[in-house]
Design an enzyme around this catalytic site. Structure first.
Site, short mmCIF file in Angstrom:
data_model
loop_
_atom_site.label_atom_id
_atom_site.label_comp_id
_atom_site.label_asym_id
_atom_site.label_seq_id
_atom_site.Cartn_x
_atom_site.Cartn_y
_atom_site.Cartn_z
N CYS A 2 10.23 11.00 -0.99
CA CYS A 2 10.91 11.96 -1.84
C CYS A 2 10.97 11.40 -3.26
O CYS A 2 11.26 10.22 -3.46
CB CYS A 2 12.33 12.28 -1.38
SG CYS A 2 12.39 13.07 0.23
N ARG A 27 5.06 10.27 -3.14
CA ARG A 27 6.28 10.00 -2.37
C ARG A 27 6.53 11.05 -1.29
O ARG A 27 7.52 10.96 -0.57
CB ARG A 27 7.48 9.95 -3.31
CG ARG A 27 7.45 8.73 -4.18
CD ARG A 27 8.61 8.76 -5.16
NE ARG A 27 8.86 7.39 -5.56
CZ ARG A 27 9.96 6.71 -5.27
NH1 ARG A 27 10.94 7.27 -4.60
NH2 ARG A 27 10.09 5.47 -5.66
N TRP A 74 9.46 14.43 1.36
CA TRP A 74 8.89 13.98 2.62
C TRP A 74 9.98 14.22 3.64
O TRP A 74 11.07 13.64 3.55
CB TRP A 74 8.52 12.49 2.56
CG TRP A 74 7.84 12.03 3.80
CD1 TRP A 74 6.51 12.11 4.10
CD2 TRP A 74 8.45 11.38 4.93
NE1 TRP A 74 6.26 11.58 5.34
CE2 TRP A 74 7.43 11.12 5.88
CE3 TRP A 74 9.76 11.00 5.25
CZ2 TRP A 74 7.67 10.50 7.10
CZ3 TRP A 74 10.00 10.39 6.47
CH2 TRP A 74 8.97 10.13 7.38
N ASN A 100 17.08 11.81 -2.46
CA ASN A 100 16.13 10.92 -1.80
C ASN A 100 16.96 9.98 -0.94
O ASN A 100 17.89 9.34 -1.45
CB ASN A 100 15.36 10.13 -2.88
CG ASN A 100 14.47 9.05 -2.30
OD1 ASN A 100 14.10 9.11 -1.15
ND2 ASN A 100 14.13 8.06 -3.12
N GLY A 101 16.65 9.90 0.36
CA GLY A 101 17.42 9.01 1.23
C GLY A 101 17.94 9.75 2.45
O GLY A 101 17.47 10.84 2.77
N GLU A 508 -5.82 -3.24 11.10
CA GLU A 508 -5.88 -2.49 9.85
C GLU A 508 -7.01 -1.44 9.90
O GLU A 508 -6.85 -0.32 9.40
CB GLU A 508 -6.06 -3.45 8.66
CG GLU A 508 -6.23 -2.82 7.30
CD GLU A 508 -5.06 -1.93 6.85
OE1 GLU A 508 -4.01 -1.94 7.50
OE2 GLU A 508 -5.25 -1.21 5.85
N LYS A 512 -6.37 2.54 9.38
CA LYS A 512 -7.07 3.35 8.38
C LYS A 512 -7.70 4.56 9.06
O LYS A 512 -7.63 5.67 8.53
CB LYS A 512 -8.17 2.54 7.68
CG LYS A 512 -7.70 1.56 6.65
CD LYS A 512 -7.18 2.15 5.35
CE LYS A 512 -5.71 2.37 5.37
NZ LYS A 512 -4.80 1.28 5.21
N GLU A 515 -4.92 7.12 9.98
CA GLU A 515 -4.34 7.76 8.81
C GLU A 515 -5.28 8.79 8.19
O GLU A 515 -4.87 9.85 7.79
CB GLU A 515 -4.07 6.72 7.71
CG GLU A 515 -2.89 5.84 7.94
CD GLU A 515 -2.66 4.95 6.72
OE1 GLU A 515 -1.61 5.10 6.09
OE2 GLU A 515 -3.52 4.12 6.40
N HIS A 531 -6.66 -7.36 29.56
CA HIS A 531 -5.32 -7.35 30.16
C HIS A 531 -4.73 -5.94 30.22
O HIS A 531 -3.52 -5.79 30.36
CB HIS A 531 -4.39 -8.29 29.37
CG HIS A 531 -4.81 -9.72 29.47
ND1 HIS A 531 -4.62 -10.47 30.61
CD2 HIS A 531 -5.46 -10.52 28.58
CE1 HIS A 531 -5.12 -11.69 30.41
NE2 HIS A 531 -5.64 -11.74 29.18
N LYS A 630 3.43 7.72 0.45
CA LYS A 630 2.99 6.38 0.06
C LYS A 630 4.14 5.40 -0.03
O LYS A 630 3.99 4.21 0.22
CB LYS A 630 2.25 6.43 -1.28
CG LYS A 630 1.59 5.12 -1.62
CD LYS A 630 0.36 5.28 -2.45
CE LYS A 630 -0.39 3.97 -2.58
NZ LYS A 630 -1.13 3.61 -1.38
C1 AGP Z 1 -1.05 2.12 4.34
O1 AGP Z 1 -2.27 2.77 4.39
C2 AGP Z 1 0.08 2.89 4.70
N1 AGP Z 1 0.12 4.16 4.15
C3 AGP Z 1 1.38 2.22 5.04
O2 AGP Z 1 1.18 1.59 6.25
C4 AGP Z 1 1.97 1.20 4.04
O3 AGP Z 1 1.19 0.06 4.02
C5 AGP Z 1 3.40 0.87 4.46
O4 AGP Z 1 4.16 2.04 4.41
C6 AGP Z 1 4.04 -0.20 3.63
O5 AGP Z 1 4.14 0.19 2.29
P1 AGP Z 1 4.48 -0.86 1.16
O6 AGP Z 1 3.36 -1.84 1.12
O7 AGP Z 1 4.63 -0.06 -0.08
O8 AGP Z 1 5.76 -1.53 1.57
#
Ligand code: AGP
Length: 635
Positions: A2, A27, A74, A100-101, A508, A512, A515, A531, A630
């Site tokens: 937000c 945001r 968001w 926001n929050g 990672e 990716k 996402e 396992h 983000k």
């Molecule tokens: C990364 O592609 C993500 N969108 C997400 O996992 C991000 O890395 C995570 O929210 C942490 O964000 P920050 O590094 O701003 O703390």
């Protein structure tokens, strides 16, 4: 999560609010809205979906008001629709609030206010704030007192923007465990969750600290603490270069940012590693313009605030434990950081998903260095974990891409990555820069504590300096990666495996792909496959192995063979000339030969590109994937 904006001054407020919101859309993009005071009446316009939907409404209605607040959402409480979009108004229609929050006690307050006759429209926790202020106003008092009384009833962390039809000459803003900045122009003022959004208008900024209320007029800002006492703070001058959003010829920001990685790595190395014969220097203070390549998107967003690592040699030698906190991609980078520090420094390192700290006994003490790694420097879980460690006496450090973030305010030791703004919601270049920071930090600590012999340190530094060129070679192969990626775009499940320093690369890579393409993907330590996870494998499941010559090469290869025996489609990230890989796998994402310890800096890039190409091929929203934001500012 937000974004809040505000404007009052001689310009039409709506276009200014919109341009501020454009900078904050990262945001959240579930809905957006503004409230302006037009001809003495409060007027709210909002729309579900991306900011462009709100923009259409604003263009149609063309409000001429000179004061207003805005929001990009968001969703936390209530689905993303027009009704749940902010701003929320009170029953009289005279007060509008953006939030926001999370208001943790909103159910209780809502029941109480409904009992008093207040009618609610939305499913949000935020609406309660508008009605609460309205109720307190009915009890009498000046607007500032009314707001302060209302805040006493709220439980949670929040940032607010408030306008009232009765006070068209001002905006109130509240910051309680978030970030809010007020930009000061000539006879005009701006409000934004992120100072970057006001930088297009002014570089004079006052930041709200924790638990403060701002009364903003065209003539400036007055700050008060939650007890109503006035707080004096001078504006700071930010780097005045405008925040430019430009894809520079690339189809998407994500692709541009993937391509920026050689430059990002060079800039980060140049900043802290002046020469392989010299020790790493983290005492570096403010942004150094001499390191800038001249393109505005690569400029630091910092305000000249001094940062760097200020631990004394004695303090560093006295450390006996490191605890890292991070989320998402930053957590994956931190997992690699742990391995590097343990290998080069010999201190035990714990790395925690920051949200898992809540309600747990945190074992840190005065000999612990607690590190928060966060691209945005605003991630609520990560900040909360660092604050908890600080309260228990640990030394603290931040690794962030935002020198002007909340994280920068709460720790005296800050490593700032040299990425410029990352627009795409999925992190790529900031991951690489976080990795670079961990390599430098591990070498730095090893040099300070004498665990890393000078010759080994020098060799590592020289090898690190060679990585940007390798990244350029990898990026030059993107067409080859594209052809391979598209072959697997119809998969429903994808498994990524790796060992040692490349286990986090597998995690990672899987993140990716999830996402960006919404394909279900999981990363596993290659040795863990047998396992349990191996049960999901068949001819429809691609298995992507990260395989680099070194201590775990043979074992990783054996684990891949186990997957092959279950008829999985086999893809590998492997170095040039690896004949065994060429024989074992159906498709090879090849990279130049690299030392195992440094390989996470290169192995991730073909995986980023694979996710990008699949996402684009499937027609997904590459830069703003569904459901994401983000900056994740709620716990
Ligand atoms: C990364 O592609 C993500 N969108 C997400 O996992 C991000 O890395 C995570 O929210 C942490 O964000 P920050 O590094 O701003 O703390």
């Amino acid at each position: 999560m937000c974004g809040i904006v505000g404007y009052l001054g001689p310009l039409k407020a709506a276009p200014v609010l919109l341009s501020e919101l454009k900078c904050l859309e990262y945001r959240g993009y579930d809905s957006a809205g503004v409230a302006v005071i037009e001809d003495g009446r409060l007027c709210v316009m909002k729309a579900a979906g991306k900011l462009s939907n709100l923009e259409e409404i604003l263009v149609q209605k063309g409000p001429t008001a000179r004061v207003g607040i805005g929001h990009t959402r968001w969703a936390t409480h209530g689905v993303p629709n027009d009704t749940n979009a902010h701003p929320h108004i009170d029953s009289t229609g005279k007060i509008a609030v953006v939030h926001n929050g999370i208001i943790e006690n909103f159910e209780e307050l809502k029941t109480e206010l409904i009992g008093l006759g207040y009618a609610f429209n939305s499913d949000t926790d935020s609406e309660v704030i508008a009605h609460l202020i309205s109720y307190e106003l009915s009890q009498g008092g000046e607007m500032l007192d009314v707001i302060l009384r209302s805040l006493k009833r709220l439980v949670g962390a929040y940032a607010l923007g408030i306008v009232s039809q009765e006070h068209p000459d001002r905006i109130y803003a509240v910051n309680h465990h978030y970030s809010l900045s007020v930009g000061l122009g000539q006879g005009e003022s701006f409000l934004a969750s992120d100072s970057m959004a006001v930088r297009q208008y002014t570089n004079r900024v006052v930041r709200l600290e924790q638990s403060e209320v701002a009364e903003i007029t065209t003539q400036g800002v007055r700050l008060f603490n939650f007890d109503g006492l006035e707080v004096k703070r001078s504006p700071i001058a930010m780097d005045s270069s405008p925040y430019v959003i430009d894809k520079c010829g690339h189809k998407h920001f994500l692709l541009k940012e993937i391509h920026e990685q050689p430059l990002v790595l060079r800039q980060t190395l140049t900043k802290y590693l002046r020469h392989p014969n010299h020790p790493i220097d983290f005492s570096v203070g403010a942004y150094d313009p001499s390191l800038d390549d001249g393109s505005s998107e690569n400029k630091m967003v910092g305000d000249g605030t001094a940062y760097g690592v200020h631990l004394t040699d004695e303090e560093i030698k006295g450390l006996n434990h490191i605890n890292i906190f991070a989320c998402g991609t930053a957590y994956h980078a931190s997992m690699i950081g742990k391995l590097l520090i343990e290998e080069l420094v010999g201190i035990p390192v714990a790395v925690d998903i920051a949200s898992e700290i809540r309600g747990r006994k945190l074992l840190v003490n005065e000999s612990t260095l607690a590190i928060a790694c966060s691209q945005s420097g605003e991630t609520a879980d990560t900040l909360a974990a660092l604050k908890e460690a600080k309260a228990r006496g640990a030394y603290t450090m931040g690794i962030t891409n935002r020198a002007d973030s909340h994280l920068a305010q709460i720790t005296p030791n800050l490593i700032v990555t040299e990425c410029g703004i990352e627009v795409s919601v999925a992190a790529t270049k900031t991951y690489l820069a976080q990795l670079a920071s961990y390599y430098l930090l591990a070498i730095y600590l090893g040099e300070k504590r004498g665990t890393l012999p000078p010759e080994k340190a020098k060799a590592l530094k020289m090898q690190l300096n060679a990585i940007p060129t390798m990244l350029e070679q990898i990026l030059a192969r993107e067409e080859q990666y594209k052809d391979i990626s598209i072959k697997y775009a119809d998969a429903h499940d994808v498994v990524f495996i790796g060992r040692g320093v490349n286990f986090p690369t597998a995690l990672e890579g899987a993140l990716k792909l999830k996402e960006l393409s919404y394909i279900h993907a999981s990363g596993y330590a290659a040795g863990e496959l047998k396992h349990g996870p191996i049960a999901v494998l068949d001819q429809n499941v691609p298995v992507i192995t990260v395989l680099v010559p070194g201590a775990v090469y043979e074992k990783t290869l054996s684990n891949a063979q186990e997957a092959r025996a279950r008829k999985a489609k086999m893809i590998v990230v492997a170095v040039d000339g690896d004949e065994q890989a060429a024989r074992t796998f159906d498709s090879v994402l090849s990279i130049p030969p690299v030392e195992e310890i440094l390989s996470p800096l290169t192995t991730i890039v073909p995986l980023q590109l694979l996710s990008y190409f699949i996402s684009d091929y499937l027609g997904k929203d590459v830069d703003q994937p569904r459901n994401l934001a983000k900056s994740v500012t709620v716990e």
